[in-house]
Design a protein around this motif. Structure first.
Motif, PDB file in Angstrom:
ATOM      1  N   ALA A 213       0.634  -1.243  -0.028  1.00 54.65           N
ATOM      2  CA  ALA A 213       0.499  -0.322  -0.520  1.00 54.65           C
ATOM      3  C   ALA A 213       1.144   1.315  -0.266  1.00 54.65           C
ATOM      4  CB  ALA A 213      -0.904  -0.560   1.295  1.00 54.65           C
ATOM      5  N   LEU A 214       1.985   1.130   0.975  1.00 54.48           N
ATOM      6  CA  LEU A 214       2.975   2.312   0.865  1.00 54.48           C
ATOM      7  C   LEU A 214       3.325   2.463  -0.274  1.00 54.48           C
ATOM      8  CD1 LEU A 214       3.909   1.745   4.629  1.00 54.48           C
ATOM      9  CD2 LEU A 214       2.367   3.839   3.833  1.00 54.48           C
ATOM     10  N   LEU A 215       3.920   1.628  -1.342  1.00 48.95           N
ATOM     11  CA  LEU A 215       4.663   0.779  -1.901  1.00 48.95           C
ATOM     12  C   LEU A 215       3.918   2.139  -3.581  1.00 48.95           C
ATOM     13  CD1 LEU A 215       7.090  -1.839  -2.253  1.00 48.95           C
ATOM     14  CD2 LEU A 215       7.583   0.551  -1.934  1.00 48.95           C
ATOM     15  N   LYS A 216       2.303   1.226  -3.333  1.00 51.19           N
ATOM     16  CA  LYS A 216       1.805   1.967  -4.354  1.00 51.19           C
ATOM     17  C   LYS A 216       1.615   3.583  -4.271  1.00 51.19           C
ATOM     18  CE  LYS A 216      -2.918   1.106  -6.645  1.00 51.19           C
ATOM     19  NZ  LYS A 216      -3.957   0.208  -6.709  1.00 51.19           N
ATOM     20  N   LYS A 217       1.392   4.289  -3.221  1.00 53.18           N
ATOM     21  CA  LYS A 217       1.373   5.320  -2.696  1.00 53.18           C
ATOM     22  C   LYS A 217       2.438   6.008  -3.056  1.00 53.18           C
ATOM     23  CE  LYS A 217       0.529   9.260   1.510  1.00 53.18           C
ATOM     24  NZ  LYS A 217       0.891   8.888   2.711  1.00 53.18           N
ATOM     25  N   TYR A 218       3.228   5.703  -3.550  1.00 56.84           N
ATOM     26  CA  TYR A 218       4.241   6.891  -3.721  1.00 56.84           C
ATOM     27  C   TYR A 218       4.920   6.301  -4.938  1.00 56.84           C
ATOM     28  CZ  TYR A 218       5.141   8.165   1.381  1.00 56.84           C
ATOM     29  OH  TYR A 218       4.956   8.547   3.403  1.00 56.84           O
ATOM     30  N   MET A 219       4.688   5.479  -5.700  1.00 54.44           N
ATOM     31  CA  MET A 219       4.456   5.278  -7.082  1.00 54.44           C
ATOM     32  C   MET A 219       4.214   6.867  -7.846  1.00 54.44           C
ATOM     33  SD  MET A 219       3.501   1.201  -7.069  1.00 54.44           S
ATOM     34  CE  MET A 219       2.472   1.525  -8.424  1.00 54.44           C
ATOM     35  N   PHE A 220       3.352   6.667  -7.460  1.00 54.31           N
ATOM     36  CA  PHE A 220       2.214   8.504  -7.564  1.00 54.31           C
ATOM     37  C   PHE A 220       3.026   9.164  -6.954  1.00 54.31           C
ATOM     38  CE2 PHE A 220      -0.302   4.693  -8.245  1.00 54.31           C
ATOM     39  CZ  PHE A 220      -0.411   4.713  -9.726  1.00 54.31           C
ATOM     40  N   HIS A 221       3.366   9.514  -6.012  1.00 50.81           N
ATOM     41  CA  HIS A 221       4.012  10.326  -5.658  1.00 50.81           C
ATOM     42  C   HIS A 221       4.485  11.427  -6.383  1.00 50.81           C
ATOM     43  CE1 HIS A 221       4.820  12.985  -2.227  1.00 50.81           C
ATOM     44  NE2 HIS A 221       6.261  13.516  -2.673  1.00 50.81           N
ATOM     45  N   GLY A 222       3.323  13.185  -6.115  1.00 47.80           N
ATOM     46  CA  GLY A 222       3.782  14.187  -6.955  1.00 47.80           C
ATOM     47  C   GLY A 222       3.829  14.291  -8.398  1.00 47.80           C
ATOM     48  N   LEU A 223       2.761  13.264  -8.924  1.00 49.87           N
ATOM     49  CA  LEU A 223       2.500  12.815  -9.744  1.00 49.87           C
ATOM     50  C   LEU A 223       1.178  13.939 -10.592  1.00 49.87           C
ATOM     51  CD1 LEU A 223       3.059  11.293 -13.126  1.00 49.87           C
ATOM     52  CD2 LEU A 223       1.154   9.462 -12.251  1.00 49.87           C
ATOM     53  N   PRO A 224       1.613  14.505 -11.639  1.00 48.88           N
ATOM     54  CA  PRO A 224       0.525  15.908 -11.610  1.00 48.88           C
ATOM     55  C   PRO A 224      -0.439  15.259 -12.077  1.00 48.88           C
ATOM     56  CG  PRO A 224       2.921  16.511 -13.105  1.00 48.88           C
ATOM     57  CD  PRO A 224       3.055  15.141 -12.257  1.00 48.88           C
ATOM     58  N   GLY A 225      -1.932  16.109 -11.762  1.00 51.36           N
ATOM     59  CA  GLY A 225      -3.203  15.766 -11.817  1.00 51.36           C
ATOM     60  C   GLY A 225      -3.823  14.440 -11.289  1.00 51.36           C
ATOM     61  N   ILE A 226      -2.909  13.834  -9.941  1.00 52.94           N
ATOM     62  CA  ILE A 226      -3.498  12.512  -9.118  1.00 52.94           C
ATOM     63  C   ILE A 226      -3.371  13.196  -7.929  1.00 52.94           C
ATOM     64  CG2 ILE A 226      -2.873  10.222  -9.579  1.00 52.94           C
ATOM     65  CD1 ILE A 226      -2.392   9.863 -12.420  1.00 52.94           C
ATOM     66  N   ASN A 227      -4.738  12.336  -7.366  1.00 54.82           N
ATOM     67  CA  ASN A 227      -4.042  12.998  -6.047  1.00 54.82           C
ATOM     68  C   ASN A 227      -4.979  11.365  -5.233  1.00 54.82           C
ATOM     69  OD1 ASN A 227      -3.195  13.760  -3.148  1.00 54.82           O
ATOM     70  ND2 ASN A 227      -5.721  15.094  -2.904  1.00 54.82           N
ATOM     71  N   VAL A 228      -3.769  10.977  -4.915  1.00 51.39           N
ATOM     72  CA  VAL A 228      -3.893   8.891  -4.264  1.00 51.39           C
ATOM     73  C   VAL A 228      -4.519   9.310  -3.222  1.00 51.39           C
ATOM     74  CG1 VAL A 228      -2.892   6.989  -4.778  1.00 51.39           C
ATOM     75  CG2 VAL A 228      -2.150   8.275  -6.540  1.00 51.39           C
ATOM     76  N   GLU A 229      -5.345   8.220  -2.890  1.00 49.84           N
ATOM     77  CA  GLU A 229      -6.243   8.827  -0.907  1.00 49.84           C
ATOM     78  C   GLU A 229      -6.197   7.197  -1.357  1.00 49.84           C
ATOM     79  OE1 GLU A 229      -9.617  10.221  -0.662  1.00 49.84           O
ATOM     80  OE2 GLU A 229      -8.982  12.373  -1.019  1.00 49.84           O
ATOM     81  N   MET A 230      -4.558   6.460  -0.268  1.00 49.29           N
ATOM     82  CA  MET A 230      -4.211   4.948  -0.824  1.00 49.29           C
ATOM     83  C   MET A 230      -5.134   4.332   0.697  1.00 49.29           C
ATOM     84  SD  MET A 230      -4.401   2.592  -2.978  1.00 49.29           S
ATOM     85  CE  MET A 230      -2.430   3.738  -4.178  1.00 49.29           C
ATOM     86  N   PRO A 231      -5.560   3.142   0.529  1.00 48.86           N
ATOM     87  CA  PRO A 231      -5.679   3.265   2.326  1.00 48.86           C
ATOM     88  C   PRO A 231      -4.336   2.217   2.262  1.00 48.86           C
ATOM     89  CG  PRO A 231      -6.554   1.013  -0.008  1.00 48.86           C
ATOM     90  CD  PRO A 231      -5.489   2.068  -1.071  1.00 48.86           C
ATOM     91  N   GLN A 232      -4.245   2.044   3.997  1.00 52.77           N
ATOM     92  CA  GLN A 232      -3.491   1.657   4.087  1.00 52.77           C
ATOM     93  C   GLN A 232      -2.808   0.578   4.281  1.00 52.77           C
ATOM     94  OE1 GLN A 232      -3.778   2.377   8.550  1.00 52.77           O
ATOM     95  NE2 GLN A 232      -3.903   4.703   8.263  1.00 52.77           N
ATOM     96  N   VAL A 233      -3.558  -0.254   4.250  1.00 57.13           N
ATOM     97  CA  VAL A 233      -3.378  -2.069   4.004  1.00 57.13           C
ATOM     98  C   VAL A 233      -3.741  -2.815   2.045  1.00 57.13           C
ATOM     99  CG1 VAL A 233      -3.003  -4.576   4.563  1.00 57.13           C
ATOM    100  CG2 VAL A 233      -2.941  -2.717   5.772  1.00 57.13           C
ATOM    101  N   LEU A 234      -3.300  -3.174   1.483  1.00 56.29           N
ATOM    102  CA  LEU A 234      -4.085  -3.997   0.901  1.00 56.29           C
ATOM    103  C   LEU A 234      -4.043  -5.463   0.676  1.00 56.29           C
ATOM    104  CD1 LEU A 234      -1.664  -2.693  -2.361  1.00 56.29           C
ATOM    105  CD2 LEU A 234      -3.586  -2.058  -1.416  1.00 56.29           C
ATOM    106  N   TYR A 235      -5.217  -6.267   0.583  1.00 57.28           N
ATOM    107  CA  TYR A 235      -5.401  -7.298   0.485  1.00 57.28           C
ATOM    108  C   TYR A 235      -5.381  -7.921   0.179  1.00 57.28           C
ATOM    109  CZ  TYR A 235      -6.983  -5.538   5.058  1.00 57.28           C
ATOM    110  OH  TYR A 235      -7.084  -4.706   6.656  1.00 57.28           O
ATOM    111  N   PRO A 236      -4.928  -9.272  -0.620  1.00 57.35           N
ATOM    112  CA  PRO A 236      -5.173 -10.074  -2.074  1.00 57.35           C
ATOM    113  C   PRO A 236      -6.745 -10.094  -1.715  1.00 57.35           C
ATOM    114  CG  PRO A 236      -3.653 -11.141   0.167  1.00 57.35           C
ATOM    115  CD  PRO A 236      -4.386 -10.131   0.911  1.00 57.35           C
TER     116      PRO A 236
END
Length: 1111
Positions: A213-236
């Protein structure tokens, strides 16, 4: 002053580092003793010197120096003022880089409870620079060097917890964005080092879902036009998880909506060429990179995805290509920023891009350290699904590949996607969409199939939109991984045709890496599940014609580049090789084959020349990587689609000969591999059990001409080239792929002894010092021994046998395994030839073969599996005249003991299967004293034990088949031995459906058939003394079960007889219907004979047998 002078020195000018390493260590140790911790300004200078020397000169300090300097820095952290700690930590990070296990004495002070690094790296630390420096230091401690021990698990875990807490903590309000980016980058780099080289171990402190979940959040860090609200945990989960992508509407961005600004942006976009390839710096304008359709504006914050679920709704016409331009490439006005403000914005975007790149590198480390079966549970979180109409698309790796302005970040996302796809064939095999769609629910197979279709579509968008050569190479490599693992035979056709059409022009790209990766993709296309009907049709399509408007014209990014236009190679693709001297060479309809031949043989055209070969002439050939990849594509094409390549058989032979004549060993090797695939393809056309119908257009004379040219060409030199054993090995494999029918027609005259040459060379190479060459040569002899024209040549058989027996004593297990396989083939021919030939084989050779095979049966399983096969054949081959000789008595006993021990042993199932088969072969020899010899009872006992207790049903089937081989009652031994065999078979039949492995159920029908056949065979041979045991087994508690299975076996005969065919996957193991009827007749005839002899005491047993048989 001295320290200042040393710090200011540019040490990059030193060319020889090894000579000054010792001096640097002495200098640093001596200086550390001169500088007390009380002189803090000198401590700072020393730390700067340590950092500069170790980084610029790449000095690897020795143990004593490392211990001294780490002690000095650690002590300084405790006694010096806090304003010095950043510089001290910088020096410490340089010292501990990759040296974590070597700092064992100092780890408690650094990473133990209340360790200085843990305190400074804690999110509660207010000094952000100290946090960043301590994180950087912990990351360097976690870095492992391959081949060396890693940091202890407890210390690694402590570092990982700090990294994770840093990533989970929000940005403090008083910290600038760029500073916070450096903090995130250090934490992500530390997490990457933590994951490298070790397997992921799930624990409460190491939750995979939280990290992803953290990696997915920071994969889009600062990407213009996209503001990611990611859950704290990803589940299978099999379906995508909900994500929020709110629009980023700011007052500043609203200014961009004015008509004038937009017009100016469009005008400037005509001249904006984008950043340099591989540059990390984002453009100062243009928020997102659109993969399809127009990009969103700066303030609109939406993703420019096509609102359609059609897999290939691509505007591929020349007139519509401009909309694939990335928005960041179109450009816009910078007038709303002052120069300093614009520079800061560009710098911030650069730092944010580095965070995204670090997150992707960390994700790549996760993919390599976590088991794929665990990681595939998160597939839907990172791989796109078909977007619903009106709903926002999910944020995935493809989003980055299409939208990110940085080419390095785009390439990083594609590397992660390639790593996920690599080796995913088993997981993706669940995808299927060939059946009609279900209305009530969507199965996982359909969901996965839709995801694969969307992945094809999005990667095609990325291929069309990409302009960076490095990133374009990653796009094509990712497509190659995708094509290699997708089950196209379970999906609706049409996925490969758009990809095929779009990738064709890239074979002429100006960048050599793009050309190579394009050929790799073509190799994957002709390799995957070959032959695919869709690929077969694509291969038959004509090559691109000249003129405007052809498929695969100019890309939107580069409308004027001539590398996209059809070149001379494809215009002349139908022409044969120049200077070959071969007349009437048939013209092939396969354009890919002709293109690859041209890439290997024709001169490189000047417009397509590479930037790294500016000094080469226009007549130079393509670079070696392009030529090698083209040869590999040809080999894959011949292997998967031989009917399309067989019309160019002689042309490909000339190509291989040309390659073998070159000086480059790699080109020679690929030429030999192509010859081997050609030979294998020819054999498959004539193989009796081939799945494809042989093509009547391929006759023996062209094949003989093909091999005559090959064997009189440079292949001879390759076979005799001791300097390149790999080439010799491949040449031996080529010789082993000769069609037997063609080999028999090769010249044997005094002037041209091609057959003799092949045999002589192979026999000589079995004495090579290289194990690979020796293994290939002995394997080729094992192939030749099966040729009808050679199997009855006593001299060849004797020479081959002696060579094989010599090689069986080799030190290499691989060589011994190949020799054992060849020995098994040789003994197969011995039992298939006539009596006259059998008498010509010498006793000495047979004894040597028997002893060597017995010895090899105690070798590794790879050798043992064929050694026991050879033993069974040899014992079957021995005639009564030889069995009576004293010289054969002891070898016979030892051979039988070896087979019995192998059946009873714990070897692999393949070995035990072959051992049971070998015992069945032994039982077929009427000259052996089966039933009376001492080993006879042990052999029956071993087979009886296996048929009832072995977990593998194929081993049981072969043991039951072996027990049904003896043709007369006396060969089963006394009544007790016969009863033991009968009871074992009856017990095995009763429990034939009991297994712990579900995969064994597919062999149940074959096992029951073989057991019933064996029982009826024993009934047809039983005597009066055997009736009591047989009748008891049929009248006890298992009577009904046995009777039911026997009746089913007989009733299946009538059913199969009506259809006149035995279908299903076990058809090859079933007994023919007429054989079953014959078994029943023989059994009833024998029971009638016993009825005439039976007395009153045995009448009840006989009645039971009658009832069981007739019922």
């Amino acid at each position: 002053d001295i320290l200042d002078e040393q710090v200011s020195t540019n040490f990059w000018t030193y060319s020889v580092v090894a000579t000054i390493t010792h001096d640097v260590c002495l200098l640093l140790v001596h200086t550390s003793r001169l500088v007390p911790h009380s002189q803090e300004h000198l401590v700072i200078k020393l730390c700067q010197l340590i950092h500069q020397l170790l980084n610029q000169l790449q000095v690897i300090v020795d143990e004593q120096t490392l211990d001294t300097l780490v002690s000095y820095c650690t002590r300084a952290l405790w006694v010096c003022s806090s304003w010095t700690h950043s510089e001290i930590l910088l020096a410490l990070s340089s010292l501990v880089y990759g040296n974590g296990p070597r700092c064992q004495r100092h780890l408690p002070e650094l990473l133990g409870q209340n360790g200085v690094l843990l305190n400074y790296g804690d999110p509660s630390q207010s000094d952000i620079e100290l946090r960043r420096s301590s994180l950087h230091c912990m990351a360097n401690l976690c870095l492992g060097v391959p081949g060396h021990p890693y940091l202890e698990e407890s210390y690694r875990g402590a570092c990982y917890r700090i990294f994770l807490q840093t990533l989970q903590s929000p940005k403090p309000s008083n910290v600038e964005d760029m500073v916070f980016c450096t903090l995130l980058q250090s934490a992500l780099k530390g997490t990457q080092y933590f994951l490298n080289g070790v397997k992921w171990k799930a624990s409460p402190d190491q939750d995979l879902g939280s990290l992803l979940a953290l990696l997915k959040k920071y994969m889009f860090h600062g990407l213009p036009g996209i503001n990611v609200e990611m859950p704290q945990v990803l589940y299978p989960a099999p379906l995508p998880q909900y994500e929020t992508v709110p629009a980023a509407k700011s007052q500043q961005n609203k200014k961009r909506k004015s008509r004038g600004k937009g017009k100016k942006a469009r005008v400037e976009g005509k001249t904006d060429g984008g950043p340099e390839e591989g540059d990390d710096e984002e453009p100062s304008t243009g928020p997102v990179r659109s993969g399809g359709g127009g990009g969103a504006g700066r303030g609109e914050g939406r993703i420019g995805w096509p609102q359609t679920s059609t897999p290939f709704a691509l505007p591929l016409q020349p007139g519509s290509g401009t909309q694939f331009l990335p928005c960041w490439k179109k450009g816009s006005s910078d007038s709303e920023f002052s120069d300093p403000e614009g520079g800061m914005q560009s710098k911030l975007r650069l730092y944010q891009a580095r965070v995204r790149q670090s997150a992707l590198q960390c994700f790549l480390a996760v993919v390599k350290s976590v088991e794929k079966r665990v990681l595939y549970g998160y597939w839907s979180s990172f791989i796109p699904d078909t977007p619903g109409i009106g709903s926002p698309p999910s944020l995935t790796l493809i989003t980055i590949a299409l939208k990110d302005p940085s080419p390095k970040v785009r390439a990083g996302s594609l590397q992660v996607l390639s790593a996920l796809l690599e080796g995913s064939r088993q997981f993706l095999s669940a995808a299927e969409d060939t059946s009609a769609p279900r209305q009530a629910f969507t199965p996982f197979s359909a969901t996965l199939a839709a995801s694969l279709r969307e992945l094809h579509r999005c990667l095609l968008l990325a291929l069309i939109a990409e302009s960076s050569s490095q990133t374009l190479t990653q796009v094509i490599k990712c497509l190659a991984h995708l094509v290699s693992n997708v089950p196209y035979n379970r999906l609706r056709p049409g996925l490969l045709s758009p990809l095929w059409k779009q990738i064709r022009p890239y074979v002429r790209h100006r960048d050599v890496n793009v050309r190579v990766s394009s050929l790799t993709l073509f190799g994957a296309l002709v390799c995957t599940q070959a032959p695919l009907p869709e690929v077969h049709l694509l291969l038959q399509q004509p090559g691109p014609s000249t003129g405007p408007g052809v498929s695969g014209g100019a890309t939107p990014q580069e409308p004027s580049l001539n590398w996209r236009q059809p070149g001379r190679r494809e215009r002349d693709a139908s022409l044969p090789l120049t200077g070959t001297g071969v007349e009437d060479v048939p013209v092939a309809s396969c354009w890919l084959l002709q293109l690859c031949v041209a890439l290997v043989t024709q001169a490189r055209e000047e417009p397509y020349s590479d930037s790294d070969a500016a000094g080469s002439t226009s007549g130079a050939l393509e670079p070696s990587p392009v030529r090698l990849e083209a040869l590999q594509v040809l080999a894959h094409l011949v292997k998967g689609y031989f009917p399309l390549a067989q019309t160019s058989l002689l042309e490909l032979a000339q190509l291989s000969a040309r390659c073998l004549s070159e000086q480059d060993p790699s080109v020679q090797l690929h030429g030999a591999k192509l010859l081997e695939e050609l030979g294998t393809g020819i054999i498959q056309q004539y193989r009796a059990d081939a799945h494809s119908v042989p093509n009547p257009g391929l006759e023996i004379p062209p094949v003989v001409q093909f091999w005559s040219e090959v064997l009189t060409g440079p292949l001879i030199g390759a076979l005799q080239n001791d300097q390149h054993p790999t080439l010799q090995t491949s040449a031996c494999d080529t010789l082993s792929s000769i069609l037997p029918q063609a080999f028999s027609q090769l010249p044997v005259s005094l002037s041209d002894k091609t057959q003799v040459f092949c045999i002589t060379v192979l026999l000589g190479l079995t004495y090579s010092e290289n194990s690979l060459v020796k293994a290939a040569a002995v394997r080729a002899l094992g192939v030749y021994i099966l040729f009808p024209c050679l199997r009855e040549d006593v001299m060849f058989v004797a020479d081959t046998a002696n060579a094989i027996l010599t090689v069986l004593d080799d030190r290499s297990p691989n060589v011994r395994a190949k020799a054992a396989w060849s020995l098994g083939n040789l003994t197969d021919t011995l039992i298939s030839v006539g009596l006259e030939f059998q008498e010509e084989v010498s006793d000495m050779l047979l004894l040597k073969m028997l002893r060597t095979a017995t010895q090899a049966s105690g070798d590794k399983d790879r050798v043992k599996s064929n050694a026991v096969r050879a033993l069974g054949n040899l014992l079957h081959f021995l005639q009564p005249a030889r069995l009576g000789k004293p010289a054969f008595e002891q070898p016979l006993e030892q051979a039988m003991r070896a087979l019995i021990d192998t059946v009873r042993g714990d070897a692999t199932m393949k070995v035990r299967w072959n051992a049971c088969y070998a015992l069945g072969n032994v039982f077929r020899n009427p000259g052996l004293p089966l039933g009376t010899a001492g080993w006879s009872k042990e052999a029956y006992s071993a087979l009886s034990s296996v048929v009832t207790s072995c977990k593998n049903f194929k081993v049981r089937i072969k043991s039951a088949a072996a027990l049904s081989v003896p043709a007369t009652r006396d060969r089963y031994g006394d009544t007790q031995q016969f009863a033991e065999v009968w009871c074992a078979l009856a017990q095995a039949l009763e429990h034939s459906e009991e297994t712990e492995d579900f995969l064994e159920y597919r062999y149940c029908a074959s096992l029951r058939g073989e057991l019933c056949h064996a029982l009826f065979h024993l009934l047809s041979l039983c005597q009066l003394d055997d009736l009591a045991t047989v009748g008891t087994s049929l009248s006890c508690q298992s009577k009904s079960a046995l009777q039911g299975l026997l009746v089913q076996y007989l009733s299946d005969t009538a059913l199969v007889s009506r259809h006149h065919d035995v279908g299903g996957e076990d058809a090859g193991d079933q007994t023919e219907p007429r054989d079953r009827l014959k078994e029943l007749d023989q059994t009833l005839s024998r029971l009638k004979e016993l009825e005439a002899e039976v007395g009153a005491d045995s009448k009840s047993d006989l009645d039971t047998l009658y009832f069981s048989t007739i019922f």
